[in-house]
Design a protein around this motif. Structure first.
Motif, short mmCIF file in Angstrom:
data_model
loop_
_atom_site.label_atom_id
_atom_site.label_comp_id
_atom_site.label_asym_id
_atom_site.label_seq_id
_atom_site.Cartn_x
_atom_site.Cartn_y
_atom_site.Cartn_z
N LYS A 122 52.29 -8.22 4.39
CA LYS A 122 51.41 -7.27 4.95
C LYS A 122 49.94 -7.09 3.99
CE LYS A 122 49.90 -4.50 7.81
NZ LYS A 122 49.81 -4.77 9.46
N MET A 123 50.49 -7.09 2.61
CA MET A 123 49.29 -6.89 1.71
C MET A 123 48.60 -8.11 1.63
SD MET A 123 51.96 -4.99 -1.20
CE MET A 123 51.19 -4.34 -2.25
N ALA A 124 49.06 -9.18 1.79
CA ALA A 124 48.27 -10.58 1.78
C ALA A 124 47.50 -10.52 2.94
CB ALA A 124 49.21 -11.61 1.45
N ASN A 125 47.60 -9.72 4.23
CA ASN A 125 47.13 -10.16 5.51
C ASN A 125 45.40 -9.98 5.25
OD1 ASN A 125 45.89 -9.39 8.08
ND2 ASN A 125 48.13 -9.57 8.81
N PRO A 126 44.64 -10.73 5.68
CA PRO A 126 43.39 -10.65 5.70
C PRO A 126 42.65 -9.43 6.36
CG PRO A 126 43.56 -12.59 7.14
CD PRO A 126 45.21 -12.01 6.53
N ILE A 130 42.13 -2.59 1.56
CA ILE A 130 42.58 -1.53 0.61
C ILE A 130 44.08 -1.39 0.51
CG2 ILE A 130 42.41 0.99 0.06
CD1 ILE A 130 39.68 1.06 1.65
N ILE A 131 44.24 -1.65 -0.78
CA ILE A 131 46.03 -1.17 -0.99
C ILE A 131 45.98 0.23 -1.79
CG2 ILE A 131 48.12 -1.71 -2.04
CD1 ILE A 131 47.03 -4.66 -1.43
N SER A 132 46.41 1.15 -1.12
CA SER A 132 46.16 2.47 -1.90
C SER A 132 47.50 2.88 -2.50
CB SER A 132 45.52 3.57 -1.02
OG SER A 132 46.22 3.66 0.11
N LEU A 133 47.37 3.88 -3.48
CA LEU A 133 48.78 4.18 -4.14
C LEU A 133 48.90 5.71 -4.59
CD1 LEU A 133 48.32 1.71 -7.54
CD2 LEU A 133 49.30 0.93 -5.14
N GLY A 171 55.35 -6.06 -9.35
CA GLY A 171 55.69 -6.95 -8.74
C GLY A 171 55.15 -7.46 -7.44
N TYR A 172 55.08 -6.61 -6.50
CA TYR A 172 54.60 -6.53 -4.92
C TYR A 172 53.17 -7.08 -5.11
CZ TYR A 172 58.46 -5.25 -2.44
OH TYR A 172 60.05 -4.86 -1.94
N LEU A 173 52.42 -6.14 -5.98
CA LEU A 173 50.93 -6.54 -6.00
C LEU A 173 50.58 -7.86 -6.52
CD1 LEU A 173 49.32 -3.20 -7.29
CD2 LEU A 173 48.94 -4.16 -5.09
N ALA A 176 51.48 -10.46 -3.61
CA ALA A 176 50.36 -10.33 -2.50
C ALA A 176 48.98 -11.07 -3.12
CB ALA A 176 50.46 -8.97 -2.09
N LEU A 177 48.78 -10.62 -3.99
CA LEU A 177 47.45 -11.21 -4.54
C LEU A 177 47.33 -12.86 -4.77
CD1 LEU A 177 46.40 -8.19 -6.90
CD2 LEU A 177 45.48 -8.56 -4.48
N LYS A 178 48.53 -13.21 -5.11
CA LYS A 178 48.75 -14.64 -5.43
C LYS A 178 48.48 -15.40 -4.21
CE LYS A 178 52.06 -17.69 -7.34
NZ LYS A 178 53.32 -17.79 -7.72
N LEU A 179 49.14 -14.90 -3.07
CA LEU A 179 49.05 -15.34 -1.53
C LEU A 179 47.52 -15.28 -1.13
CD1 LEU A 179 52.08 -14.02 0.43
CD2 LEU A 179 51.69 -16.51 -0.65
N ARG A 180 46.87 -14.17 -1.43
CA ARG A 180 45.48 -14.15 -1.05
C ARG A 180 44.57 -15.23 -1.62
NH1 ARG A 180 44.74 -8.39 1.36
NH2 ARG A 180 42.66 -8.87 1.89
N LYS A 181 45.04 -15.39 -3.06
CA LYS A 181 44.37 -16.37 -3.84
C LYS A 181 44.59 -17.91 -3.30
CE LYS A 181 44.02 -18.41 -8.41
NZ LYS A 181 45.14 -19.17 -9.21
N GLU A 182 45.76 -18.11 -3.11
CA GLU A 182 46.26 -19.17 -2.50
C GLU A 182 45.82 -19.74 -1.12
OE1 GLU A 182 50.64 -19.62 -4.95
OE2 GLU A 182 50.71 -19.43 -2.71
N ARG A 183 45.75 -18.48 -0.39
CA ARG A 183 45.19 -19.00 1.03
C ARG A 183 43.85 -18.82 1.09
NH1 ARG A 183 49.87 -15.23 3.91
NH2 ARG A 183 51.92 -16.65 3.20
N GLY A 184 43.04 -18.60 0.23
CA GLY A 184 41.60 -18.51 -0.01
C GLY A 184 41.09 -17.24 0.91
#
Ligand code: CS2
Length: 498
Positions: A122-126, A130-133, A171-173, A176-184
């Motif tokens: 979900k966090m990696a979804n295009p 915003i991911i708020s905390l 750990g989650y962030l 998720a950010l790694k996936l965003r990077k890998e998937r462009g």
């Protein structure tokens, strides 16, 4: 007697006319915000602002997906599932009137312990911009005194070992950010809504520290593609009690298992630094500015520290709620003098803000008898709060005219608070991640008072500042020989003449 109506999507149309319900079509809402930590504050603040955008402007692309990270979040997860994400916000005005508004902006919720992969995806979804905390002051896992990320925290150790089933926000962030990077996929904004000086900077520092060890190749991508705006957040939001649920049923006929009550005041001042767009929250009252520092200083050091002043003194005296302590004349004189003489001098230039008006309004907000903000809520996790709310004032003052008597008195009251028993002999629990250390140091301080200040993770080098140490020792001695109210009276008259 009329029966109350269970809160869920289907029953919205049945709600009585004194209850405001979402007039927009919730099916049309799309999610672009993921929020970690759906507590009462998120529900009275960001989710409220976002609901207002939907309600008043028909802006539907800013729905929120809540995430519960901790086992403790299971209850809110189950309730929100039952209620289709809906909940009631009860605003309690100073004149005793209340309004009830059903908030519809929370349209999804994922309970992470049951489904960590769904959270990462979900966090990696295009669509997520915003991911708020709201993970609390202590949630950033930085040592208060050294500012270093705490890699020895056992949950962090576990996250480093099992990256695909994380337990912590970091750990989650990272995953998720790694996936965003890998998937462009584009980056996003990580938006802290916690009461911390430079909350965005702190979130960035903590995440980058973690990533440097856990996923080093991700560091530079985050620096380029993710933004961390600082923000000041404000709305007094007490713990929900059984009476709130009952009153809502009696007065508004809404059967809500976990409503949120709050004051009418609300403020959100945000640095306009969003990596991937943002909702137009300014349409509904948020302020976007270049520099939030003056606003943060003012709020943390006056409101939050003011709460700690009333909380610590009030707890020793045996008051139950903040309004009781704020309406005690001796305490309120002490508080106002603390604000005027010890905090105001270090606030610096606040531009257009009318500080006197702000301080007066704070006193009124604290005195709101309908809010019933319980003192244990204010005193909990003080080891994460005092270093942010109060110690910067002491450090600032020590470099200036050194008026710190009242602030040092509050630190001494906190020491005594950790004895776990008030002046009427009633005991209470110390709810704090550092409770063992605090209780131990407070016990030792009966023999050797300075032991309390030797908790380095909290006080850092303050223990070697003679002016502060003297003021603390005088206060603690006074507090251990007299009632807090007598001490406060004495200080009020002694310091007033200076
Ligand atoms: C309080 C805050 O937790 C505390 O000690 O001071 O929760 C306060 O109520 C909020 O920051 C108000 O905006």
């Amino acid at each position: 007697m009329k029966t109350s109506i269970a809160l869920n999507q289907e029953n919205l149309g049945l709600m009585p006319s004194n209850v405001q319900t979402p007039s927009y079509d919730r099916n049309k809402v799309t999610t672009s915000i993921v929020h970690i930590g759906v507590g009462n504050f998120h529900r009275s603040h960001e989710a409220y602002y976002t609901n207002e955008l939907m309600e008043r402007y028909g802006i539907m692309d800013c729905g929120i997906c809540g995430i519960g990270l901790l086992d403790y979040d299971r209850r809110i997860y189950n309730i929100l599932k039952d209620q289709d994400g809906l909940y009631t916000l009860v605003i309690k005005n100073l004149d005793g009137t209340r309004s009830a508004k059903i908030i519809g902006s929370l349209v999804e919720y994922i309970f992470a312990p049951e489904n960590p992969i769904a959270v990462i995806e979900k966090m990696a979804n295009p669509d997520i911009k915003i991911i708020s905390l709201t993970i609390t002051e202590g949630g950033y896992n930085l040592n208060e005194a050294t500012g270093e990320f705490n890699f020895s925290n056992p949950v962090i150790v576990e996250d480093m070992k099992n990256p695909m089933s994380p337990k912590t926000v970091f750990g989650y962030l990272a995953q998720a950010l790694k996936l965003r990077k890998e998937r462009g996929i584009a980056g996003c904004t990580i938006q802290s809504c916690d009461n911390i000086q430079g909350n965005g900077d702190v979130a960035k520092k903590a995440l980058l520290n973690y990533v440097a060890k856990a996923e080093p190749e991700l560091q530079s991508w985050i620096e380029k593609n993710v933004s961390f705006p600082n923000a000041m957040v404000d709305r007094i939001t007490p713990v929900t009690v059984a009476d709130d649920i009952k009153n809502l049923q009696d007065e508004f006929l809404v059967d809500d298992q976990w409503p949120v009550v709050c004051e009418p005041f609300i403020q959100w001042v945000i640095e306009d630094n969003f990596a991937n767009g943002r909702p137009e929250w300014e349409k509904v009252g948020a302020q976007f500015v270049k520099n939030v520092v003056p606003f943060e200083n003012m709020k943390l050091r006056l409101l939050n520290a003011g709460h700690s002043v009333l909380g610590m003194l009030g707890a020793l005296h045996g008051y139950k709620t903040i309004d009781e302590a704020a309406r005690d004349e001796d305490f309120s004189i002490f508080l106002k003098a603390f604000m005027d003489e010890e905090v105001t001098p270090i606030l610096g230039d606040l531009g257009d803000i009318n500080l006197e008006q702000y301080k007066q309004s704070l006193i009124k907000r604290f005195q709101n008898v309908y809010i019933k903000d319980i003192i244990p809520r204010i005193c909990l996790e003080s080891s994460a709060k005092i270093p942010i709310f109060l110690l910067p004032t002491i450090k600032g003052q020590l470099q200036g005219d050194a008026k710190i008597a009242r602030a040092a008195f509050v630190v001494a009251a906190w020491c005594k608070y950790n004895d776990g028993v008030d002046e009427n002999g009633n005991s209470y629990e110390i709810v704090d991640a550092m409770s063992n250390e605090l209780i131990r140091a407070a016990a030792l301080s009966h023999q050797t008072p300075i032991r309390f200040l030797e908790i380095e993770a909290i006080f850092g080098k303050l223990v070697s500042d003679k002016t502060f140490v003297d003021a603390f020792l005088t206060s603690l001695e006074m507090l251990r020989s007299k009632k807090v109210k007598d001490c406060v009276k004495e200080m009020n008259s002694k310091l007033a003449s200076k």
